[in-house]
Design a protein around this motif. Sequence first.
Motif, PDB file in Angstrom:
ATOM      1  N   GLU A 110       0.690  -1.250  -0.034  1.00  0.00           N
ATOM      2  CA  GLU A 110      -0.038   0.072   0.110  1.00  0.00           C
ATOM      3  C   GLU A 110       0.664   1.299   0.099  1.00  0.00           C
ATOM      4  O   GLU A 110       0.648   2.221   0.889  1.00  0.00           O
ATOM      5  CB  GLU A 110      -1.094  -0.124   1.058  1.00  0.00           C
ATOM      6  N   SER A 111       1.463   1.551  -1.071  1.00  0.00           N
ATOM      7  CA  SER A 111       2.100   2.517  -1.217  1.00  0.00           C
ATOM      8  C   SER A 111       1.894   3.561  -2.548  1.00  0.00           C
ATOM      9  O   SER A 111       1.667   2.761  -3.358  1.00  0.00           O
ATOM     10  CB  SER A 111       3.827   2.757  -0.913  1.00  0.00           C
ATOM     11  N   ASP A 112       1.798   4.614  -2.506  1.00  0.00           N
ATOM     12  CA  ASP A 112       1.790   5.340  -3.971  1.00  0.00           C
ATOM     13  C   ASP A 112       2.795   5.125  -5.108  1.00  0.00           C
ATOM     14  O   ASP A 112       2.368   4.924  -6.080  1.00  0.00           O
ATOM     15  CB  ASP A 112       1.590   6.880  -3.790  1.00  0.00           C
ATOM     16  N   ALA A 113       4.065   4.700  -4.423  1.00  0.00           N
ATOM     17  CA  ALA A 113       5.040   4.357  -5.347  1.00  0.00           C
ATOM     18  C   ALA A 113       4.800   3.088  -6.141  1.00  0.00           C
ATOM     19  O   ALA A 113       5.005   2.622  -6.982  1.00  0.00           O
ATOM     20  CB  ALA A 113       6.210   4.398  -4.703  1.00  0.00           C
ATOM     21  N   THR A 114       4.266   1.934  -5.027  1.00  0.00           N
ATOM     22  CA  THR A 114       3.712   0.849  -5.692  1.00  0.00           C
ATOM     23  C   THR A 114       2.712   1.055  -6.692  1.00  0.00           C
ATOM     24  O   THR A 114       2.671   0.288  -7.827  1.00  0.00           O
ATOM     25  CB  THR A 114       3.339  -0.164  -4.530  1.00  0.00           C
ATOM     26  N   ILE A 115       1.710   1.833  -6.445  1.00  0.00           N
ATOM     27  CA  ILE A 115       0.672   1.900  -7.320  1.00  0.00           C
ATOM     28  C   ILE A 115       1.117   2.731  -8.914  1.00  0.00           C
ATOM     29  O   ILE A 115       0.836   2.193  -9.663  1.00  0.00           O
ATOM     30  CB  ILE A 115      -0.363   2.951  -6.616  1.00  0.00           C
ATOM     31  N   ALA A 116       1.866   3.534  -8.385  1.00  0.00           N
ATOM     32  CA  ALA A 116       2.665   4.240  -9.911  1.00  0.00           C
ATOM     33  C   ALA A 116       3.256   3.088 -10.650  1.00  0.00           C
ATOM     34  O   ALA A 116       3.265   3.040 -11.818  1.00  0.00           O
ATOM     35  CB  ALA A 116       3.759   5.287  -9.515  1.00  0.00           C
ATOM     36  N   ASP A 117       4.150   2.238  -9.989  1.00  0.00           N
ATOM     37  CA  ASP A 117       4.849   1.223 -10.673  1.00  0.00           C
ATOM     38  C   ASP A 117       3.864   0.357 -11.404  1.00  0.00           C
ATOM     39  O   ASP A 117       4.004  -0.231 -12.356  1.00  0.00           O
ATOM     40  CB  ASP A 117       5.801   0.485  -9.655  1.00  0.00           C
ATOM     41  N   LEU A 118       2.728  -0.244 -10.579  1.00  0.00           N
ATOM     42  CA  LEU A 118       2.004  -1.162 -11.415  1.00  0.00           C
ATOM     43  C   LEU A 118       1.079  -0.277 -12.546  1.00  0.00           C
ATOM     44  O   LEU A 118       0.852  -1.006 -13.490  1.00  0.00           O
ATOM     45  CB  LEU A 118       0.671  -1.564 -10.368  1.00  0.00           C
ATOM     46  N   ILE A 119       0.889   0.822 -12.365  1.00  0.00           N
ATOM     47  CA  ILE A 119       0.247   1.427 -13.349  1.00  0.00           C
ATOM     48  C   ILE A 119       1.101   1.567 -14.752  1.00  0.00           C
ATOM     49  O   ILE A 119       0.839   1.739 -15.951  1.00  0.00           O
ATOM     50  CB  ILE A 119      -0.519   2.941 -12.976  1.00  0.00           C
ATOM     51  N   THR A 120       2.291   2.100 -14.379  1.00  0.00           N
ATOM     52  CA  THR A 120       3.268   2.125 -15.386  1.00  0.00           C
ATOM     53  C   THR A 120       3.578   0.838 -16.242  1.00  0.00           C
ATOM     54  O   THR A 120       3.381   0.946 -17.329  1.00  0.00           O
ATOM     55  CB  THR A 120       4.733   2.715 -14.584  1.00  0.00           C
TER      56      THR A 120
END
Length: 143
Positions: free
Chosen positions: A87-97
């Motif tokens: 649950e981190s925004d960096a993880t979300i950005a990584d998944l979306i990328t």
Amino acid sequence: MTEPDTIKLLRECDAGIKMGTASIGEVLEKTTNEKLKKLLETCKEGHEKLKEEIQNKLEQCHDTGKDPNPMEQGMSWMKTNVKLAMESDATIADLITDGCNMGVKSLSRYLNQYQAADEETKDIAKKLIKQEEELSIHMRSFL
């Protein structure tokens, strides 16, 4: 008569946009950074508008579209939920990328494969590719 390549390209765009909006929907509620959340919401809205355009074109071709590959969708869901346990925004950005990059790659391949598709359909595919590329670029500041 509609060129078979037109329908095939539309189907791939339909499946891709469904996969993209579902993925964004999965991570939106877990996003804490307001700027990131706004970018994702804006992209999802853009995808929804393009989805309507795709649906209209499919209806004109008397076709119902295509759902994402269940295996790919399941793998994506699993990867997303395992990674989101952090649950981190960096993880979300990584998944979306990663999702955007896969989308651009697949759609570019289909655009090249279905060269006989009509220009309107090719333009739709190019718009979707552009949306994915732009979102991927925006995600970089959150990685």
